[in-house]
Design a protein around this motif. Structure first.
Motif, short mmCIF file in Angstrom:
data_model
loop_
_atom_site.label_atom_id
_atom_site.label_comp_id
_atom_site.label_asym_id
_atom_site.label_seq_id
_atom_site.Cartn_x
_atom_site.Cartn_y
_atom_site.Cartn_z
N UNK A 1 0.82 -1.20 0.00
CA UNK A 1 0.00 0.00 0.00
C UNK A 1 0.86 1.26 0.00
N UNK A 2 1.95 1.24 0.78
CA UNK A 2 2.86 2.39 0.85
C UNK A 2 3.54 2.60 -0.51
N UNK B 1 4.49 5.65 -5.56
CA UNK B 1 4.87 5.45 -6.96
C UNK B 1 3.61 5.35 -7.80
N UNK B 2 3.19 6.47 -8.34
CA UNK B 2 2.01 6.50 -9.21
C UNK B 2 2.08 7.75 -10.08
N UNK C 1 -0.07 10.10 -10.44
CA UNK C 1 -0.54 11.32 -9.77
C UNK C 1 0.59 11.98 -8.99
N UNK C 2 1.40 11.17 -8.30
CA UNK C 2 2.53 11.71 -7.56
C UNK C 2 3.52 12.38 -8.50
N UNK C 3 3.79 11.73 -9.63
CA UNK C 3 4.71 12.31 -10.61
C UNK C 3 4.18 13.64 -11.13
N UNK C 4 2.89 13.70 -11.41
CA UNK C 4 2.28 14.93 -11.90
C UNK C 4 2.39 16.05 -10.87
N UNK C 5 2.10 15.71 -9.62
CA UNK C 5 2.17 16.70 -8.53
C UNK C 5 3.58 17.24 -8.38
N UNK C 6 4.57 16.36 -8.42
CA UNK C 6 5.95 16.80 -8.26
C UNK C 6 6.39 17.68 -9.42
N UNK D 1 -0.87 9.63 4.59
CA UNK D 1 -0.05 10.65 5.22
C UNK D 1 1.35 10.71 4.64
N UNK D 2 1.91 9.55 4.36
CA UNK D 2 3.27 9.51 3.79
C UNK D 2 3.29 10.11 2.39
N UNK D 3 2.30 9.79 1.58
CA UNK D 3 2.26 10.35 0.23
C UNK D 3 2.08 11.86 0.26
N UNK D 4 1.24 12.35 1.18
CA UNK D 4 1.07 13.80 1.31
C UNK D 4 2.34 14.48 1.77
N UNK D 5 3.03 13.86 2.71
CA UNK D 5 4.28 14.43 3.20
C UNK D 5 5.33 14.53 2.09
N UNK D 6 5.49 13.47 1.32
CA UNK D 6 6.48 13.47 0.24
C UNK D 6 6.12 14.49 -0.83
N UNK D 7 4.84 14.62 -1.15
CA UNK D 7 4.41 15.56 -2.20
C UNK D 7 4.72 17.00 -1.84
#
Length: 260
Positions: A3-4, A9-10, A12-17, A105-111
């Motif tokens: 899940x983490x 790694x998706x 959406x995360x790439x787009x946000x970054x 929470x981890x995905x939000x923190x990294x973004x």
């Protein structure tokens, strides 16, 4: 662990970054002339650059939409696809929501934290580590004053602001998860966190204790000297804990009511 991994790694995360970094680097390159000054032989104070980028960039106006996008709506997506029922059978709802809250929470923190880290690294690679007099004078009026004149004071400021960015990302990701548990309409759930963010941005400026929920307060905390330095950190932790508790209660109620 799976899940983490999915939360980090998706696409959406790439787009946000990409969008976040593009916005911040544009401010550094074209409005602050940071890179052109470097190649012309002039090094701008790195602390000034980090401070100015978040003070002047449009990023602060739209930052609330980014932490939610990578993974906050995964529960709603899994519910629509039918995967959620299988996951609950496999893990049980307590373990599932605990892991989900952690991953969100981890995905939000990294973004939020990764773009900030890139800005700090670039500012220190191409900028001057010496805090100039103008920056010191600006910091004299802010809560960061105790660190401005220290030999490694800028590093302390970077670290504290980095913690604020991490907490900011966690909060808005968890808030979006909570909203997705209540709102059935997918598009409303996507846009509502951003609407809340923009509303707070406009409606809570210099209004007593409501100022502590203003996104500018949350991201930068460039308050006047004399304000409690610990205040935004405590506020963030309280907001995050409230959001997590309500998400847990809501998810348990959904399971009890057979909403899956």
């Amino acid at each position: 662990m799976k899940m983490i991994k999915k939360s980090l790694i998706n696409y959406q995360m790439l787009t946000v970054l990409i969008i976040s970094l593009s916005t911040l680097l544009f401010e550094m390159a074209y409005n602050l002339h940071f890179f052109s000054d470097y190649f012309n032989g002039y090094k701008t104070c790195s602390l000034k650059i980090v401070y100015s980028v978040y003070a002047l960039s449009i990023y602060s106006l739209i930052a609330g939409m980014f932490p939610a996008l990578p993974y906050s709506f995964s529960v709603a997506d899994e519910k629509r696809s039918g995967v959620l029922r299988l996951e609950l059978i496999r893990y049980g709802y307590r373990k599932y929501i605990r892991n989900k809250i952690l991953a969100v929470g981890l995905s939000g923190m990294i973004s939020a934290l990764l773009p900030y880290t890139v800005v700090v690294v670039l500012a220190n690679l191409f900028g001057s580590h010496t805090i100039d007099s103008n920056t010191i004078n600006n910091m004299e009026h802010l809560v960061w004053r105790p660190f401005a004149r220290l030999q490694n004071g800028s590093m302390i400021i970077y670290l504290l602001k980095g913690v604020l960015m991490a907490l900011f990302g966690i909060l808005w990701a968890e808030l979006a998860l909570l909203i997705s548990l209540y709102i059935r309409n997918r598009y409303v759930a996507y846009i509502l966190p951003f609407i809340i963010y923009m509303f707070l941005h406009v409606a809570t400026i210099n209004i007593g204790w409501l100022t502590y929920s203003n996104p500018r307060f949350m991201i930068r905390y460039d308050e006047r000297f004399g304000a409690p330095l610990v205040l935004p950190f405590v506020a963030f932790v309280i907001y995050i804990l409230i959001t997590i508790v309500v998400s847990n209660l809501r998810f348990r109620r959904m399971v009890e009511n057979g909403e899956f």
